[in-house]
Design a protein around this motif. Structure first.
Motif, PDB file in Angstrom:
ATOM      1  N   ALA A  91      44.520  41.290  40.565  1.00  0.00           N
ATOM      2  CA  ALA A  91      43.103  41.004  40.305  1.00  0.00           C
ATOM      3  C   ALA A  91      42.205  42.065  40.935  1.00  0.00           C
ATOM      4  CB  ALA A  91      42.752  39.623  40.846  1.00  0.00           C
ATOM      5  N   ARG A  92      42.636  42.578  42.116  1.00  0.00           N
ATOM      6  CA  ARG A  92      41.820  43.582  42.796  1.00  0.00           C
ATOM      7  C   ARG A  92      41.966  44.944  42.110  1.00  0.00           C
ATOM      8  NH1 ARG A  92      43.429  44.041  48.726  1.00  0.00           N
ATOM      9  NH2 ARG A  92      44.603  45.857  48.053  1.00  0.00           N
ATOM     10  N   TYR A  93      43.200  45.224  41.658  1.00  0.00           N
ATOM     11  CA  TYR A  93      43.442  46.531  41.042  1.00  0.00           C
ATOM     12  C   TYR A  93      42.823  46.619  39.650  1.00  0.00           C
ATOM     13  CZ  TYR A  93      45.694  50.528  38.961  1.00  0.00           C
ATOM     14  OH  TYR A  93      45.909  51.709  38.321  1.00  0.00           O
ATOM     15  N   ALA A  94      42.917  45.540  38.907  1.00  0.00           N
ATOM     16  CA  ALA A  94      42.409  45.558  37.515  1.00  0.00           C
ATOM     17  C   ALA A  94      41.454  44.389  37.287  1.00  0.00           C
ATOM     18  CB  ALA A  94      43.581  45.503  36.550  1.00  0.00           C
ATOM     19  N   PRO A  95      40.255  44.460  37.877  1.00  0.00           N
ATOM     20  CA  PRO A  95      39.311  43.341  37.741  1.00  0.00           C
ATOM     21  C   PRO A  95      38.821  43.151  36.304  1.00  0.00           C
ATOM     22  CG  PRO A  95      38.259  45.203  38.823  1.00  0.00           C
ATOM     23  CD  PRO A  95      39.697  45.558  38.685  1.00  0.00           C
ATOM     24  N   GLU A  96      39.028  44.173  35.459  1.00  0.00           N
ATOM     25  CA  GLU A  96      38.542  44.075  34.067  1.00  0.00           C
ATOM     26  C   GLU A  96      39.382  43.112  33.229  1.00  0.00           C
ATOM     27  OE1 GLU A  96      39.782  46.806  35.461  1.00  0.00           O
ATOM     28  OE2 GLU A  96      41.521  47.431  34.274  1.00  0.00           O
ATOM     29  N   ILE A  97      40.582  42.759  33.738  1.00  0.00           N
ATOM     30  CA  ILE A  97      41.442  41.848  32.982  1.00  0.00           C
ATOM     31  C   ILE A  97      40.880  40.430  33.049  1.00  0.00           C
ATOM     32  CG2 ILE A  97      43.715  40.739  32.984  1.00  0.00           C
ATOM     33  CD1 ILE A  97      44.933  43.403  33.741  1.00  0.00           C
ATOM     34  N   LYS A  98      40.774  39.784  31.860  1.00  0.00           N
ATOM     35  CA  LYS A  98      40.261  38.405  31.809  1.00  0.00           C
ATOM     36  C   LYS A  98      41.349  37.491  31.276  1.00  0.00           C
ATOM     37  CE  LYS A  98      35.497  39.597  30.805  1.00  0.00           C
ATOM     38  NZ  LYS A  98      34.773  40.037  29.650  1.00  0.00           N
ATOM     39  N   ILE A  99      41.401  36.292  31.829  1.00  0.00           N
ATOM     40  CA  ILE A  99      42.349  35.300  31.313  1.00  0.00           C
ATOM     41  C   ILE A  99      41.649  34.558  30.181  1.00  0.00           C
ATOM     42  CG2 ILE A  99      43.778  33.281  31.885  1.00  0.00           C
ATOM     43  CD1 ILE A  99      44.584  35.653  33.549  1.00  0.00           C
ATOM     44  N   VAL A 100      42.198  34.635  28.972  1.00  0.00           N
ATOM     45  CA  VAL A 100      41.553  33.951  27.840  1.00  0.00           C
ATOM     46  C   VAL A 100      42.235  32.613  27.537  1.00  0.00           C
ATOM     47  CG1 VAL A 100      40.582  36.001  26.747  1.00  0.00           C
ATOM     48  CG2 VAL A 100      42.920  35.318  26.189  1.00  0.00           C
ATOM     49  N   ASP A 101      43.428  32.422  28.059  1.00  0.00           N
ATOM     50  CA  ASP A 101      44.125  31.137  27.876  1.00  0.00           C
ATOM     51  C   ASP A 101      45.115  30.995  29.028  1.00  0.00           C
ATOM     52  OD1 ASP A 101      44.834  28.768  26.771  1.00  0.00           O
ATOM     53  OD2 ASP A 101      45.911  29.595  25.036  1.00  0.00           O
ATOM     54  N   GLY A 102      45.300  29.773  29.513  1.00  0.00           N
ATOM     55  CA  GLY A 102      46.229  29.553  30.630  1.00  0.00           C
ATOM     56  C   GLY A 102      45.523  29.730  31.972  1.00  0.00           C
ATOM     57  N   ALA A 103      46.308  29.914  33.049  1.00  0.00           N
ATOM     58  CA  ALA A 103      45.703  29.971  34.394  1.00  0.00           C
ATOM     59  C   ALA A 103      46.341  31.075  35.234  1.00  0.00           C
ATOM     60  CB  ALA A 103      45.892  28.623  35.092  1.00  0.00           C
ATOM     61  N   TYR A 104      45.460  31.849  35.860  1.00  0.00           N
ATOM     62  CA  TYR A 104      45.895  32.941  36.732  1.00  0.00           C
ATOM     63  C   TYR A 104      46.640  32.387  37.944  1.00  0.00           C
ATOM     64  CZ  TYR A 104      45.476  37.221  39.525  1.00  0.00           C
ATOM     65  OH  TYR A 104      45.740  38.332  40.291  1.00  0.00           O
ATOM     66  N   GLU A 105      46.124  31.266  38.478  1.00  0.00           N
ATOM     67  CA  GLU A 105      46.717  30.662  39.680  1.00  0.00           C
ATOM     68  C   GLU A 105      48.170  30.253  39.419  1.00  0.00           C
ATOM     69  OE1 GLU A 105      43.769  29.793  38.320  1.00  0.00           O
ATOM     70  OE2 GLU A 105      42.633  30.969  39.806  1.00  0.00           O
ATOM     71  N   LYS A 106      48.434  29.778  38.252  1.00  0.00           N
ATOM     72  CA  LYS A 106      49.796  29.362  37.914  1.00  0.00           C
ATOM     73  C   LYS A 106      50.737  30.576  37.944  1.00  0.00           C
ATOM     74  CE  LYS A 106      52.233  26.413  34.689  1.00  0.00           C
ATOM     75  NZ  LYS A 106      52.248  25.798  33.393  1.00  0.00           N
ATOM     76  N   TRP A 107      50.220  31.724  37.459  1.00  0.00           N
ATOM     77  CA  TRP A 107      51.024  32.949  37.457  1.00  0.00           C
ATOM     78  C   TRP A 107      51.331  33.389  38.905  1.00  0.00           C
ATOM     79  CZ3 TRP A 107      49.599  38.189  38.819  1.00  0.00           C
ATOM     80  CH2 TRP A 107      50.582  39.143  38.476  1.00  0.00           C
ATOM     81  N   LEU A 108      50.313  33.199  39.773  1.00  0.00           N
ATOM     82  CA  LEU A 108      50.493  33.626  41.166  1.00  0.00           C
ATOM     83  C   LEU A 108      51.633  32.876  41.841  1.00  0.00           C
ATOM     84  CD1 LEU A 108      46.771  33.887  42.422  1.00  0.00           C
ATOM     85  CD2 LEU A 108      48.378  35.762  42.029  1.00  0.00           C
TER      86      LEU A 108
END
Lengths: 383, 232
Positions: free
Chosen positions: A120-137
């Motif tokens: 998230a810090r390296y590529a802040p331009e990436i947006k989650i359009v479906d699903g959850a970032y926290e789950k990936w973490l």
């Protein structure tokens, strides 16, 4: 003047609409040519976007010297700390790359293993359009899948998929302004390292963000100088130059398509020219009648010109529209040596295609229009 | 109105040459002719006698090689191609033997053609086209395509197209040549009423003596020269 022009254009449109078979056949030909042209232009445009350096570019790629494929580029992960100490470096991220096909392919699946807490810090331009970032973490085998790859493979959050011997579960679909990000899957670095036979502690490359674009060359030189005497020397280049060099064969291939595009344009020109010339030859008497009832030669020529322009306009609208719709519905990603170039249709390409066809329609109709307006009335009435 | 104003067509020493291969053909030779306003004139003669050439010159779709030609007060030899086209739109209506309607346009749209380059509103154009089609008895066929009309009806549409711009002069090249007797009679009746009731000047080329009898004056041409004149 404008109203009269509009009336003549309407007359041209009636001529086209009421000669259905001839018009549909010509439109099919023009649409096919413009479909091809738009597809080729999309390739060229995507390549240009991926490889052309821009003033705002601040990313360097550190690769193993004399290696061109992610399978053979192996760098120790501890280089990261050394790179971070070099002045001008803002951020470093180690990346492990695994691809299902290292050669040139239209269906490349690329896994990028990155430290999960730093994406998230390296590529802040990436947006989650479906699903959850926290789950990936929190999920070791989780993947953030680029939207183009997801569309191509029909993937949704919760789906599992396997490629290149790596099995992952989709935690989210991502969208990025960088087309390359939309055709890859981001996974945890440690997970991908363990899944490969090289094991932990080995990465494919480092992506380095520098403070300003003018730092690119000095920082690249400093990195390579630092590791020159190590067992695994490096070659550091701006990201787009790296892509241009690594995917050279692909670029040559796409470069060749320029000629196909030119061929498509010439085909459209010839097709419209031929269609309009046949129209004029078939309407010699009719055009003479128009002049007899008071149309100046220029008005007759304008009607002919309008027919060519309308054929170009509608044919290209159909062809370019279908090409754009097709590439949105069925996204393609060119890949070679682990580098991917996504074919991303662009509204400007559609507009350019339609504009070009309009011009072609006009050019192709100039001679037939001239023939129509200059032919003597009495001679034409005898035909 | 003096005599000068009464003359609509004035031809003096009118000659037309053209090249056919390596020889020069002269379909019209030093022809003198005056046609009065409102006159209904029939031109007769064998094929190649110069009838249609004279008609084309008078209608402004061909240009003379020599001589003077004044129609509706305008010396046609002095007009450029563009101005001649506009002049035709306002002063001449041409009726062809084979009607020459545009096949993909309806009767209404065919009749509307001469008005497309005028500064008329859509409504004005519609009113003029409808009233002209009514005049020729085809107000119930205005949205039919030529292929849906009989020969006689097509010729009446062609007459409406010639009339819609309210020209002073109507020229007709064998207008009944492609029609059966009944349709031909209807067309001739229409031309006669246009001459008698609306005062149109008509110059008609015909091979048919019956058709010529409807005219006020009959001219015979042979080898590009006028032979005789007779009153109808």
């Amino acid at each position: 003047m404008f109203a009269k022009g509009l009336r003549l254009m309407l007359l041209a449109a009636k001529q086209l609409v009421r000669h259905k078979v001839r018009t549909v056949l010509t439109l099919c030909g023009v649409a096919s040519g413009m479909f091809l042209y738009t597809a080729v232009q999309t390739m060229q445009h995507s390549l240009d976007k991926a490889t052309r350096m821009r003033a705002a570019d601040t990313t360097l790629v550190v690769y193993r010297e004399n290696r061109f494929c992610p399978e053979t580029s192996r760098l120790p992960e501890f280089y990261e700390e050394e790179i971070r100490r070099i002045p001008g470096v803002r951020e470093v991220i180690p990346i492990k790359v695994t691809v299902n096909n290292c050669g040139a392919s239209l269906d490349v699946i690329t896994f990028r293993g990155v430290p999960q807490n730093r994406l998230a810090r390296y590529a802040p331009e990436i947006k989650i359009v479906d699903g959850a970032y926290e789950k990936w973490l929190t999920r070791d085998d989780g993947a953030l899948v680029g939207k183009q790859l997801a569309t191509r493979r029909g993937l949704q959050p919760g789906d599992a998929f396997e490629a290149a011997g790596v099995r992952v579960v989709v935690c989210g679909i991502i969208d990025s302004p960088l087309p390359q990000d939309n055709s890859v899957a981001y996974v945890h670095l440690a997970f991908l390292q363990q899944a490969s036979r090289h094991g932990l502690g080995v990465v494919t490359q480092f992506n380095v963000r520098v403070n300003a674009s003018e730092d690119l060359n000095p920082v690249a030189a400093a990195i390579d100088a630092r590791f020159r005497s190590e067992t695994d020397p490096t070659i550091t280049q701006p990201e787009k130059a790296f892509l241009a060099q690594t995917a050279g064969e692909l670029i040559d291939l796409i470069g060749f398509t320029r000629w196909i595009g030119l061929g498509a344009v010439l085909a459209v020109l010839g097709l419209i020219g031929n269609a309009v010339l046949l129209v004029v030859r078939g309407r010699v008497c009719e055009n003479a009648v128009l002049q007899t009832v008071g149309f100046p030669g220029t008005a007759v020529g304008f009607v002919v010109l309008c027919e060519g322009v309308l054929l170009g306009l509608f044919g290209s609208g159909i062809g370019a529209g279908l090409a754009t719709a097709f590439l949105v519905w069925r996204p393609f990603t060119f890949g070679n040596e682990g580098q991917t170039i996504a074919l991303v249709p662009d509204a400007s390409l559609f507009v350019n295609g339609v504009g070009l066809a309009l011009l072609l329609g006009m050019l192709a109709s100039l001679w037939p229009a001239w023939v129509a307006m200059r032919k003597p009335i009495v001679e034409s009435l005898r035909t | 109105m003096n005599d000068h104003d009464d003359i609509l067509i004035r031809c003096h020493e009118l000659t037309k040459h053209y090249r056919r291969g390596d020889r020069t053909v002269t379909p019209l030779q030093a022809l003198d002719l005056l046609v009065s306003r409102g006159e209904y004139l029939a031109l007769m003669g064998p094929s190649g006698s110069g009838k249609t050439t004279l008609l084309n010159l008078v209608a402004g779709i061909d240009s003379p090689s020599e001589g003077k030609l004044e129609v509706c007060g305008q010396d046609l030899t002095q007009l450029s191609r563009g101005r001649l086209a506009r002049w035709r739109a306002h002063h001449v209506g041409y009726i062809f033997q084979l009607y020459h309607l545009v096949p993909v346009l309806t009767a209404f749209e065919n009749v509307e053609l001469p008005l497309l380059l005028d500064d008329l509103s859509r409504r004005e154009r519609r009113e003029r086209v409808e009233s002209t089609l009514a005049l020729v008895g085809l107000d119930d066929r205005m949205h039919h395509f030529p292929r849906e009309l009989s020969g006689g009806q097509e010729q009446r549409v062609a007459i409406a197209r010639a009339l819609v711009g309210s020209p002073e002069l109507l020229v007709a090249d064998e207008p009944t040549g492609d029609l059966d007797r009944e349709a031909a009679d209807a067309v001739l009746g229409l031309l006669r009423s246009l001459s008698r009731e609306y005062g149109k000047t008509i110059v008609m080329v015909t091979h048919d003596p019956r058709a010529a009898q409807a005219a006020d004056r009959i001219l015979h041409l042979e080898k590009g020269r006028l032979l005789e004149q007779e009153g109808a």
